[in-house]
Write an enzyme that holds these catalytic residues in place. Sequence first.
Site, mmCIF file in Angstrom:
data_model
loop_
_atom_site.group_PDB
_atom_site.id
_atom_site.type_symbol
_atom_site.label_atom_id
_atom_site.label_comp_id
_atom_site.label_asym_id
_atom_site.label_seq_id
_atom_site.Cartn_x
_atom_site.Cartn_y
_atom_site.Cartn_z
ATOM 1 N N GLY A 1 79.612 58.155 73.528
ATOM 2 C CA GLY A 1 79.704 58.271 74.971
ATOM 3 C C GLY A 1 80.731 57.343 75.592
ATOM 4 N N ASN B 1 74.104 67.896 70.400
ATOM 5 C CA ASN B 1 72.948 67.139 70.871
ATOM 6 C C ASN B 1 73.045 67.033 72.393
ATOM 7 O OD1 ASN B 1 70.973 65.287 71.446
ATOM 8 N ND2 ASN B 1 71.944 63.568 70.376
ATOM 9 N N TRP B 2 72.225 67.808 73.072
ATOM 10 C CA TRP B 2 72.318 67.837 74.543
ATOM 11 C C TRP B 2 71.710 66.596 75.184
ATOM 12 C CZ3 TRP B 2 70.629 73.530 76.144
ATOM 13 C CH2 TRP B 2 71.471 74.445 75.498
ATOM 14 N N LYS B 3 70.983 65.813 74.401
ATOM 15 C CA LYS B 3 70.292 64.626 74.933
ATOM 16 C C LYS B 3 69.414 65.041 76.121
ATOM 17 C CE LYS B 3 73.934 61.803 73.011
ATOM 18 N NZ LYS B 3 74.728 60.591 73.036
ATOM 19 N N GLU C 1 77.136 57.791 63.110
ATOM 20 C CA GLU C 1 77.528 57.646 64.512
ATOM 21 C C GLU C 1 77.685 56.167 64.850
ATOM 22 O OE1 GLU C 1 76.217 61.357 66.905
ATOM 23 O OE2 GLU C 1 74.586 59.925 66.967
ATOM 24 N N SER D 1 82.024 60.572 70.471
ATOM 25 C CA SER D 1 83.183 61.036 71.229
ATOM 26 C C SER D 1 84.021 62.077 70.487
ATOM 27 C CB SER D 1 84.057 59.851 71.671
ATOM 28 O OG SER D 1 83.308 58.970 72.485
ATOM 29 N N HIS E 1 68.465 58.681 65.964
ATOM 30 C CA HIS E 1 69.631 58.531 66.822
ATOM 31 C C HIS E 1 69.649 57.109 67.378
ATOM 32 C CE1 HIS E 1 72.456 58.995 70.084
ATOM 33 N NE2 HIS E 1 72.873 60.086 69.487
ATOM 34 N N GLY F 1 77.818 65.030 71.363
ATOM 35 C CA GLY F 1 77.013 64.805 72.556
ATOM 36 C C GLY F 1 77.649 65.470 73.767
ATOM 37 N N GLY F 2 78.326 64.662 74.578
ATOM 38 C CA GLY F 2 78.888 65.131 75.854
ATOM 39 C C GLY F 2 79.625 66.459 75.791
ATOM 40 N N GLU G 1 70.226 55.943 70.169
ATOM 41 C CA GLU G 1 69.546 55.773 71.463
ATOM 42 C C GLU G 1 68.040 55.631 71.246
ATOM 43 O OE1 GLU G 1 71.324 59.236 73.179
ATOM 44 O OE2 GLU G 1 73.249 58.194 73.177
HETATM 45 P P1 13P Z 1 79.137 61.709 72.480
HETATM 46 O O1 13P Z 1 79.747 62.879 71.780
HETATM 47 O O2 13P Z 1 78.824 61.978 73.932
HETATM 48 O O3 13P Z 1 79.908 60.452 72.255
HETATM 49 O O4 13P Z 1 77.700 61.464 71.800
HETATM 50 C C1 13P Z 1 77.611 61.399 70.436
HETATM 51 C C2 13P Z 1 76.189 61.466 70.071
HETATM 52 O O5 13P Z 1 75.421 60.549 70.317
HETATM 53 C C3 13P Z 1 75.693 62.699 69.420
HETATM 54 O O6 13P Z 1 74.409 62.527 68.938
#
Ligand code: 13P
Length: 254
Positions: free
Chosen positions: A176, A9-11, A170, A216, A98, A237-238, A100
Amino acid sequence: MRTKLVAGNWKMNTTPEEGQKLASEVVNMVKDELNREVQVVLAPPFTHLHQVSRLIGDAKHITLAAQNVSEHEKGAYTGEISVGMLKAVGVKWVILGHSERREYFKESNQQLAKKLDAVLAGGLQPIFCCGEPLEVREKEDQNGYVQRQLEESLFHLSEEQMRKVVIAYEPIWAIGTGKTASDEQAQEMHAHIRQQLAGKWGQNLANEIRILYGGSVKPDNAKNLFAKPDVDGGLVGGASLKSRDFMDIIKGAI
Ligand code: 13P
């Protein structure tokens, strides 16, 4: 046997140019280094979907996801994107709910139920996210919290529809933050989720559904997390923004 799935997920990250570079690196690494059955999903921003879709082409193992979609089919919904639009550019999956989006854009369990309906009616597959905030975990109420998310968004689905759904657990406190859930915490929640699915749709279906862990996930913790019996891959994510790290995480699923 559930095929493991690792989604990036590149956000809201990368310019189209950076996205192109990242996607082609991942496509090439997967081609060169992945000889076992793992499904890889890339979820770039909307503006990059068309281009990343062409880069993926008919590459084995890799498919394309969007990070969100409207529950409406078309019309006066300024700023929104429909299921039909996503399908037209080669999208196969949609990440829904998600944390967010729940937190910053106030998506409710009820609205997510409608988005799930729209995605499934359009023939796309949802990656449905759930997970508790820190204060809920501190009160040890995480099982009830996640159970409510599942009940209110998923429990109206038929067995046939549910078969198309992938769930991503999650925990918000792990997103993050560099603070990942322990392998045991992840396994415990995944088993709880599977038990809820079994209660609603029966054990056979529950055994088929993939439950991903997100929060993470890094190259050094992926293998142990993915080795847990109810953890069927990850939503990253990251670390999905660095092709080498993402590939090493994918390899953790082999
Ligand atoms: P991180 O891997 O950056 O913690 O993010 C997880 C995430 O929200 C994937 O959708």
